[in-house]
Design a protein around this motif. Structure first.
Motif, PDB file in Angstrom:
ATOM      1  N   TRP A 110      39.924  45.145  40.335  1.00 12.14           N
ATOM      2  CA  TRP A 110      40.960  45.103  39.316  1.00 12.14           C
ATOM      3  C   TRP A 110      40.368  44.727  37.969  1.00 12.14           C
ATOM      4  N   PHE A 138      48.442  44.185  42.217  1.00  9.52           N
ATOM      5  CA  PHE A 138      48.391  45.255  41.229  1.00  9.52           C
ATOM      6  C   PHE A 138      49.597  45.256  40.289  1.00  9.52           C
ATOM      7  N   PRO A 161      44.646  48.260  38.913  1.00  7.96           N
ATOM      8  CA  PRO A 161      43.674  48.645  39.951  1.00  7.96           C
ATOM      9  C   PRO A 161      42.593  49.544  39.340  1.00  7.96           C
TER      10      PRO A 161
END
Length: 172
Positions: free
Chosen positions: A170, A119, A124
């Protein structure tokens, strides 16, 4: 025997010849994304249109004839709006993009993947660090498919058993 050879050669040649604008391009791959030993069918296809700006791309994942995930976008999303290429050139490029859509390098395993590190590189979406979903993702291996839906739409999807659905892990 020679007729079978000719038919086979014609069929192989038809598969390698570029399709004209207005044709449908469809690419399919089977892979077990849900870890249930039954491969899902991943399919990406175009709609028909006379001009590239009218073409839609549809990506879907099926299991036992049931749609588990789907997303669509415009074919023009693969090209820069300032691009002055002809529709024919864009169409040939789109065909190449579609042929490699399900290439092996777009599939990864999450074995030991550190979500904090991931991330830092991407945003995210459906998983929050420290959540039950994040714990599930980390403790069991997951296949992640990187979907390239255009210049600004790169995202990774994975199956979460607890939610019984594909989630967007993501995006770029």
């Amino acid at each position: 025997m020679s007729c079978c050879f000719c038919i086979k050669a014609i069929a192989q040649n038809a598969e390698t010849q570029p399709k004209p604008i207005g044709s449908i391009i469809r690419v399919v791959r089977e892979i077990d994304m849900t870890n249930d030993t039954i491969p899902e069918v991943l399919q990406v296809e175009t709609t028909k249109a006379k001009q590239l700006r009218g073409i839609k791309i549809r990506f879907a994942i099926y299991s036992r004839n049931k749609v588990l995930f789907q997303k669509s976008w415009n074919a023009n999303d693969f090209f820069d709006p300032k691009d002055r290429l002809s529709d024919t050139v864009k169409w040939f490029r789109l065909q190449r993009i579609m042929r490699v859509f399900f290439s092996d390098q777009n599939f990864t395993m999450s074995d030991g993947e550190d979500l904090n590190a991931l991330f830092k590189r991407v945003h995210p979406i459906d998983i929050i660090l420290g959540s039950d979903e994040a714990k599930e993702f980390v403790v069991s291996p997951h296949k992640v498919f990187a979907v390239y839906g255009g210049r600004d739409m790169l995202y990774g999807i994975t199956w979460l058993k607890s939610k019984n659905k594909f989630i967007t892990l993501w995006r770029n």
